[in-house]
Design an enzyme around this catalytic site. Structure first.
Site, PDB file in Angstrom:
ATOM      1  N   LYS A   1     -15.600   0.398   4.341  1.00 35.42           N
ATOM      2  CA  LYS A   1     -14.846   1.571   3.548  1.00 35.42           C
ATOM      3  C   LYS A   1     -15.394   2.583   2.935  1.00 35.42           C
ATOM      4  O   LYS A   1     -16.718   2.514   2.760  1.00 35.42           O
ATOM      5  CB  LYS A   1     -13.844   0.992   2.498  1.00 35.42           C
ATOM      6  CG  LYS A   1     -13.070  -0.580   2.875  1.00 35.42           C
ATOM      7  CD  LYS A   1     -11.710  -0.268   3.617  1.00 35.42           C
ATOM      8  CE  LYS A   1     -11.057  -1.481   4.422  1.00 35.42           C
ATOM      9  NZ  LYS A   1     -10.628  -2.318   3.391  1.00 35.42           N
TER      10      LYS A   1
ATOM     11  N   THR B   1       0.663  -1.259   0.105  1.00 39.36           N
ATOM     12  CA  THR B   1       0.061   0.178  -0.058  1.00 39.36           C
ATOM     13  C   THR B   1       0.919   1.301   0.133  1.00 39.36           C
ATOM     14  O   THR B   1       2.001   1.327   0.624  1.00 39.36           O
ATOM     15  CB  THR B   1      -0.987   0.044   1.310  1.00 39.36           C
ATOM     16  OG1 THR B   1      -1.530   1.267   1.380  1.00 39.36           O
ATOM     17  CG2 THR B   1      -0.145  -0.281   2.409  1.00 39.36           C
ATOM     18  N   ASP B   2       0.184   2.492  -0.379  1.00 39.27           N
ATOM     19  CA  ASP B   2       0.920   3.632  -0.324  1.00 39.27           C
ATOM     20  C   ASP B   2       1.069   4.327   0.996  1.00 39.27           C
ATOM     21  O   ASP B   2       1.834   5.114   1.305  1.00 39.27           O
ATOM     22  CB  ASP B   2       0.281   4.646  -1.290  1.00 39.27           C
ATOM     23  CG  ASP B   2      -1.055   4.905  -0.950  1.00 39.27           C
ATOM     24  OD1 ASP B   2      -1.606   4.333   0.156  1.00 39.27           O
ATOM     25  OD2 ASP B   2      -1.944   5.865  -1.391  1.00 39.27           O
ATOM     26  N   GLU B   3       0.382   3.556   1.969  1.00 39.36           N
ATOM     27  CA  GLU B   3       0.246   4.129   3.530  1.00 39.36           C
ATOM     28  C   GLU B   3       1.608   3.923   4.163  1.00 39.36           C
ATOM     29  O   GLU B   3       1.859   4.415   5.135  1.00 39.36           O
ATOM     30  CB  GLU B   3      -0.965   3.421   4.068  1.00 39.36           C
ATOM     31  CG  GLU B   3      -2.166   3.784   3.382  1.00 39.36           C
ATOM     32  CD  GLU B   3      -3.515   3.811   4.464  1.00 39.36           C
ATOM     33  OE1 GLU B   3      -3.117   3.422   5.664  1.00 39.36           O
ATOM     34  OE2 GLU B   3      -4.756   3.546   4.114  1.00 39.36           O
TER      35      GLU B   3
ATOM     36  N   TYR C   1      -2.129  -0.681  10.905  1.00 38.38           N
ATOM     37  CA  TYR C   1      -2.026  -1.029   9.661  1.00 38.38           C
ATOM     38  C   TYR C   1      -1.224  -0.768   8.724  1.00 38.38           C
ATOM     39  O   TYR C   1      -0.261  -1.898   8.316  1.00 38.38           O
ATOM     40  CB  TYR C   1      -3.465  -0.672   8.982  1.00 38.38           C
ATOM     41  CG  TYR C   1      -3.445  -1.191   7.604  1.00 38.38           C
ATOM     42  CD1 TYR C   1      -3.656  -2.221   7.081  1.00 38.38           C
ATOM     43  CD2 TYR C   1      -3.338   0.109   6.563  1.00 38.38           C
ATOM     44  CE1 TYR C   1      -3.392  -2.497   5.470  1.00 38.38           C
ATOM     45  CE2 TYR C   1      -3.127  -0.321   5.033  1.00 38.38           C
ATOM     46  CZ  TYR C   1      -3.406  -1.484   4.763  1.00 38.38           C
ATOM     47  OH  TYR C   1      -3.455  -1.826   3.500  1.00 38.38           O
TER      48      TYR C   1
ATOM     49  N   LYS D   1       2.251  -3.259   7.289  1.00 40.10           N
ATOM     50  CA  LYS D   1       2.330  -3.769   5.940  1.00 40.10           C
ATOM     51  C   LYS D   1       3.693  -3.004   5.591  1.00 40.10           C
ATOM     52  O   LYS D   1       4.540  -3.738   4.690  1.00 40.10           O
ATOM     53  CB  LYS D   1       1.240  -2.694   4.828  1.00 40.10           C
ATOM     54  CG  LYS D   1      -0.105  -3.184   5.021  1.00 40.10           C
ATOM     55  CD  LYS D   1      -0.307  -4.471   4.429  1.00 40.10           C
ATOM     56  CE  LYS D   1      -0.096  -4.373   2.887  1.00 40.10           C
ATOM     57  NZ  LYS D   1      -0.574  -5.984   2.340  1.00 40.10           N
TER      58      LYS D   1
END
Ligand code: NAD
Ligand code: DAU
Length: 358
Positions: free
Chosen positions: A201, A136-138, A162, A166
């Site tokens: 979401k 993910t970009d997070e 989260y 990741k």
């Protein structure tokens, strides 16, 4: 029968995983596609009804944290490639219960890496080996307005449990490449939307609540920005990187499509009211500003130039038309929505696959 290239897709009963499974089953009839999924609350085999009878598709019910099971699966099926999507994926849940995120996202990824390493080091195949980790970009943290978008060399700076889990899994994937020579690729994608997304979401939650006349909870002032990408464009990018990406590399995937949350919610209100035949503005009053998410990242934006120039990938959906199609999909799949919001699918599949419902 001659051995086919065998691809293990984890988390294939979830939102993005089901689109990846569908794409691979349809586009690669010569491959043997195995979908390994624990069927948590987020996994639903109804997402794959249209491909479940295809001769190149197989479902395996199991937990990626179970290393013994994984060892058996790799050896029995002769797994040549992995596309790893299984994860706990919802930031708000990670704030409430971080431990399951460390368990599945970190230890589960480690178990999968270890199973692939052991099997690939000790067996031969006519097919290329590849471990594709979907991230993910997070992991990059948050941007301020005007700051340059995340690129592949942006420093990792996760904030939520989260994104920390990741980021940790990404580091293990790189470590298995650098230490053991495992042929890995990583993709870091921005926010996805589209059919089959679980209505916890933002986008499916709002569509569902507009239909039901329930409040639309907007965290804080709704000023946070996300970079939205249609899930089929994500699946197409995964296909490109899985087949043509370079070992040891990571690729960012994003739509160059930044929106403030409040603007996304207003657009959803307009489209949904229109498709329901309600007068414009009917559902405006449902918009409700609520307490902000703890540690809420202000802005994500992806620079996907590497993927574009090296592999020629471009998104094919525009946001407004993709969103309209998505709303239409939810309106015409009431039974699916009813099953996932009531949890009916969980008890149905729990009776078929006796364990692991939580
Ligand atoms: P999802 O929550 O819809 O699906 C996750 C799937 O993983 C479910 O089918 C679930 O049953 C399965 N699963 C969970 N724990 C498991 C375990 N221990 N063993 C086997 N299966 C297990 O998630 P999603 O939104 O489709 O995301 C898929 C992947 O893509 C995740 O790795 C996520 O981090 C990443 N990602 C998601 C987005 C997004 O916008 N949703 C964006 C970028 C990256
Ligand atoms: O950026 C990629 C990530 O996108 C993925 O890695 C995650 O798996 C995926 O869940 C998603 O994370 P977000 O936290 O960005 O998605 P979510 O839909 O939960 O929230 C989108 C934005 O909307 C975020 O700024 C929080 C806000 N929000 C969310 C919900 C559920 C609200 O304002 N109200 C809500 O009720």
């Amino acid at each position: 029968m001659a051995k086919r290239r065998t691809i293990l897709i984890t988390g294939g009963a979830g939102f993005i995983g089901s689109h990846v499974v569908r794409r691979f089953v349809r586009m690669y009839p010569d491959y043997h596609i195995i979908n390994l999924d624990k069927l948590t609350y987020a996994g639903n085999l109804e997402n794959l009804k249209d491909v479940e009878k295809e001769p190149n598709y197989q479902f395996v019910h199991g937990d990626i944290c179970d290393l013994e099971m994984l060892r058996g699966l790799f050896a029995d099926e002769g797994v040549d490639g992995v596309i790893h999507l299984a994860a706990e994926s919802h930031v708000d849940r990670s704030i409430r219960d971080p431990f399951v995120f460390a368990q599945t996202n970190v230890l589960g990824t480690l178990a999968l890496l270890q199973a692939a390493r052991e099997y690939w080091e000790n067996s031969e195949s006519n097919f290329p080996r590849r471990f594709h980790h979907v991230s993910t970009d997070e992991v990059y943290g948050a941007l301020q307005p005007g700051e340059a978008a995340f690129c592949e060399t942006t420093r990792y700076n996760p904030h939520s449990p989260y994104s920390a889990s990741k980021a940790s899994s990404d580091h293990f994937v790189r470590a298995y490449h650098d230490t053991y020579g495992l042929p890995v690729v990583i993709t870091n994608c921005s926010n996805n939307y589209g059919p089959y997304q679980f209505p916890e979401k933002l986008i499916p939650l709002c569509i569902h609540n507009i239909c039901e006349g329930n409040p639309l909870p907007v965290y804080g002032k709704g000023e946070n920005i996300r970079d939205w990408l249609h899930v089929e464009d994500h699946a197409a990018a995964i296909d490109e990187v899985f087949h043509r990406g370079k070992d040891g590399e990571s690729y960012n995937i994003g739509g160059i499509n930044e929106w403030k949350n409040i603007d996304v919610v207003k657009l959803l209100v307009r489209i949904t009211d229109e498709l329901l035949g309600r007068p414009v503005g009917t559902s405006d009053a449902l918009i409700t500003f609520v307490k902000d998410r703890a540690g809420h990242d202000l802005r994500y934006a992806i620079d996907a130039e590497k993927l574009r120039t090296e592999l020629g990938w471009e998104p094919s959906h525009t946001f407004e038309s993709g969103l309209r199609e998505t709303v239409q999909w939810y309106l015409t799949h009431e039974e699916w929505v009813q099953h996932v919001t009531s949890g009916a699918y969980e008890s149905y599949y729990a009776s078929m696959y006796d364990s692991s419902k939580k």
